[in-house]
Design a protein around this motif. Structure first.
Motif, short mmCIF file in Angstrom:
data_model
loop_
_atom_site.label_atom_id
_atom_site.label_comp_id
_atom_site.label_asym_id
_atom_site.label_seq_id
_atom_site.Cartn_x
_atom_site.Cartn_y
_atom_site.Cartn_z
N VAL B 25 48.88 2.16 -26.69
CA VAL B 25 48.12 0.91 -26.60
C VAL B 25 47.48 0.81 -25.21
O VAL B 25 47.92 1.46 -24.27
N SER B 26 46.45 -0.01 -25.12
CA SER B 26 45.73 -0.15 -23.86
C SER B 26 46.53 -1.02 -22.89
O SER B 26 47.51 -1.66 -23.27
N HIS B 27 46.08 -1.06 -21.64
CA HIS B 27 46.71 -1.98 -20.68
C HIS B 27 46.02 -3.34 -20.70
O HIS B 27 46.38 -4.23 -19.96
N TYR B 28 45.00 -3.48 -21.54
CA TYR B 28 44.23 -4.72 -21.56
C TYR B 28 44.98 -5.85 -22.26
O TYR B 28 45.81 -5.63 -23.13
N CYS B 29 44.66 -7.08 -21.85
CA CYS B 29 45.25 -8.26 -22.49
C CYS B 29 44.79 -8.32 -23.95
O CYS B 29 43.73 -7.80 -24.29
N PRO B 30 45.56 -8.98 -24.81
CA PRO B 30 45.12 -9.12 -26.20
C PRO B 30 43.74 -9.77 -26.27
O PRO B 30 43.48 -10.77 -25.60
N GLY B 31 42.86 -9.17 -27.07
CA GLY B 31 41.55 -9.77 -27.28
C GLY B 31 40.53 -9.52 -26.20
O GLY B 31 39.41 -10.04 -26.24
N CYS B 32 40.86 -8.71 -25.21
CA CYS B 32 39.93 -8.41 -24.12
C CYS B 32 38.75 -7.57 -24.63
O CYS B 32 38.94 -6.63 -25.40
N GLY B 35 38.32 -3.24 -24.34
CA GLY B 35 38.77 -2.27 -25.34
C GLY B 35 37.72 -2.05 -26.40
O GLY B 35 37.47 -0.91 -26.85
N ALA B 231 41.99 -15.35 -27.98
CA ALA B 231 40.92 -14.38 -28.16
C ALA B 231 39.82 -14.94 -29.06
O ALA B 231 38.63 -14.69 -28.85
N VAL B 232 40.21 -15.71 -30.07
CA VAL B 232 39.23 -16.26 -31.01
C VAL B 232 38.42 -17.37 -30.34
O VAL B 232 37.19 -17.41 -30.43
#
Ligand SMILES: Cc1ncc(C[n+]2csc(CCOP(=O)(O)OP(=O)(O)O)c2C)c(N)n1
Ligand code: SF4
Ligand code: SF4
Ligand code: SF4
Lengths: 78, 476
Positions: B25-32, B35, B231-232
């Motif tokens: 998985v990425s290091h990005y926050c959810p919904g960023c 990615g 994110a939405v």
């Protein structure tokens, strides 16, 4: 028509961060957030309603890498 | 049988070992949004068949770890400098596909001048500019692209134009320049818009493959965490608030740049001969080309700052060039220019050199005791250590290396300039190793030292070194 003849997507529970961007992206409301929690602590997305047209909208919107895979049904006569 | 219609791009690693063993998985926050853009770029790289020649220049910002993910060439650039790095790659590697990937703090803040000049030169590179209207990595400070009224850590009651200026429209700025071929702003606010972003990203990369020139894609991208939304919600906010300030759409899509970059560069590129001419070097004179190295020379020269360690390194590298060999020179010094410690790494080889770093030298020249203490253990077995025994008062302890204890500072002092002590060491090294000839050394010294009396003193230092070698190194 059997289920085997429909498009579908697979969400990898280990890779999904439950952001729900794919849910909004799907034109046919095929995806929902489940109640299970993955190792990272997120409630991950899952394929729910099989009206998938394999358009890839969910796939392209998802910010994770390889969280979604889209499968296309067999072509008629193939 | 079902067929896979969409799956993770091959240009992304299967697992992200540089992040952590087995990570997927990425290091990005959810919904960023980062990615999403990574996925789109990776797919385009796959489809254009350019994975093997792509070099991804990542910025400072949340996407600093681009090299975790992209299975391409990677360079992580200093803050805002990716366009300069990309330009350098462009001009040295004609077939490379060079991507400059930057955030808004990186590109429109600290790196504003780099991007404007790269665009103005019409470099045949592709720039992906991720505008999330905030400094993500550092925790949500105002960016040049923060919109009026937007609350950030540094604008707690919203950005005010009279205090912080107006949000900067980057595609509009780039569009004021003549050279770029492709300029578009896209948005990640919804699935259809993501598909438009996908097309723009592909076009901007294809342009580079076709050597058209500079392509710039600004991507309005959600940063849910620092916008303090889901994110939405972030995607909705982006649509309702960022898009009116930063209208999406194509500003330029030319069939061809204002100049043919490829041919133009070829014509205006200076030949090696011309460069030598300008530098006042007579090529025939210095190109000896007779040296056969026993093995690649990985040299470390270390001492106090001011002992000529770095310049002796340059001298050695220049001699190697004059011998027709490949070489690199990499300086390393503390903040204090004088008195602090300094060292230079020099590689000399018949082959192309991959990295300028010398961690484990086979040749060590030390000008003082701290340097001997610091580097003696790093020398590879069978290597050689040249010690300025005037200052490094102890003997080399290792038995698996050859040591030369040369009272270089005392010898140089007798000549009248303590500065030339390192040249004495270099001379002995030249004679022992045969990596460069004394003849070449004598020819190159006047080219790198301008003051006539210093040239003479260094010539005498070479003679002193030759004498010491004759008296102390038995002929094999
Ligand atoms: C020379 C330098 N100055 C400042 C910083 C601190 N810094 C790290 S990231 C960053 C801003 C990143 O913001 P942006 O480019 O918008 O990227 P994002 O993190 O939002 O993707 C800053 C100022 C730094 N690392 N180096
Ligand atoms: S491929 Fe299209 S239809 Fe199928 S789940 Fe994804 S967004 Fe919905
Ligand atoms: S967009 Fe990706 S990470 Fe977000 S919920 Fe859907 S599958 Fe999970
Ligand atoms: S801080 Fe913002 S830009 Fe950075 S990873 Fe998180 S969501 Fe993405």
């Amino acid at each position: 028509m059997s289920l085997e003849e429909k498009n579908f997507i697979e969400v990898n529970p280990k890779r999904c961060k439950g952001c729900a961007a794919c849910i909004v992206a799907c034109p046919n409301g095929c995806i929902e957030i489940g109640s299970e929690i993955n190792q990272m602590g997120y409630q991950f997305a899952r394929f729910a309603v099989r009206k998938c047209i394999a358009c890839g909208m969910c796939f392209y919107t998802c910010p994770e890498f390889g969280a979604i895979t889209v499968y296309q049904k067999p072509r008629k006569g193939a | 049988m079902h067929t896979i219609k969409h799956q993770k791009a091959r240009s992304l690693y299967p697992t992200f070992e540089r992040k952590a063993p087995g990570a997927d998985v990425s290091h990005y926050c959810p919904g960023c949004g980062h990615g999403t853009v990574h996925n789109l770029i990776a797919e385009a790289i796959d489809d254009l068949g350019i994975q093997d020649r792509t070099i991804f220049c990542s910025p400072v910002g949340c996407s600093v770890f681009g090299y975790y993910y992209f299975d391409t060439g990677n360079i992580q650039c200093a803050h805002g400098r990716a366009p300069a790095v990309a330009s350098a790659i462009r001009r040295t590697h004609e077939e490379a596909i060079v991507i400059s990937y930057q955030g808004d703090g990186d590109l429109a803040g600290i790196g504003m001048s780099q991007i404007v000049h790269a665009a103005n030169r019409g470099e045949n590179i592709t720039v992906f500019f991720i505008n999330n209207a905030i400094y993500g990595m550092t925790g949500g400070q105002m960016a040049p692209t923060t919109i009026l009224g937007q609350k950030t850590v540094t604008t707690p009651d919203g950005r005010h134009a009279e205090n912080e200026g107006f949000p900067i429209g980057m595609v509009e700025i780039i569009n004021s320049l003549q050279a770029p071929v492709f300029i578009e702003r896209v948005s990640l606010a919804g699935a259809k818009k993501v598909m438009k972003a996908r097309m723009a990203i592909r076009k901007a990369l294809r342009n580079q493959v076709e050597k058209k020139g500079f392509s710039f894609v600004e991507i309005l991208s959600p940063c849910p965490v620092n916008w303090k939304m889901t994110a939405v919600e972030a995607r909705r906010w982006l649509e309702n608030n960022l898009e009116p300030v930063f209208p999406v759409g194509n500003l330029r899509d030319l069939p061809k740049g204002p100049f043919d970059k490829v041919d133009k560069k070829k014509d205006s590129r200076m030949s090696d001969r011309k460069i030598l001419e300008i530098l006042g070097v007579n090529e025939e004179e210095v190109h000896a080309g007779t040296v056969q190295l026993q093995e690649e020379q990985n040299v470390k020269i270390a001492g106090f700052g001011g002992q000529g360690v770095l310049s002796t390194g340059i001298l050695l590298a220049n001699c190697a060039i004059a011998e027709g060999l490949k070489t690199t020179w990499l300086p390393s010094y503390g903040a204090e220019m004088r008195g602090g410690t300094a060292n230079a790494s020099i590689n000399i080889s018949h082959e192309t050199i991959g990295s300028p770093i010398v961690s484990y030298p086979n040749v060590l020249m030390v000008m003082n005791l701290p340097s001997l203490d610091a580097f003696e253990d790093k020398v590879r077995p069978g290597g050689a250590i040249y010690v300025n025994s005037s200052l490094a008062t102890r003997k080399v302890r290792r038995a698996d290396v050859t040591a030369y204890h040369i009272p270089a500072s005392d010898m140089a002092n007798d000549l009248g300039t303590i500065q030339s002590a390192s040249v004495i060491l270099l001379t002995v090294y030249a004679l022992v190793s045969g990596a460069i000839t004394i003849e070449t050394l004598k020819k190159v010294i006047p080219l790198s030292i301008k003051r006539k009396n210093l040239v003479d003193l260094n010539m005498q230092a070479i003679e002193a070194g030759v004498t010491w070698h004759r008296d102390n190194c038995p002929k094999p």
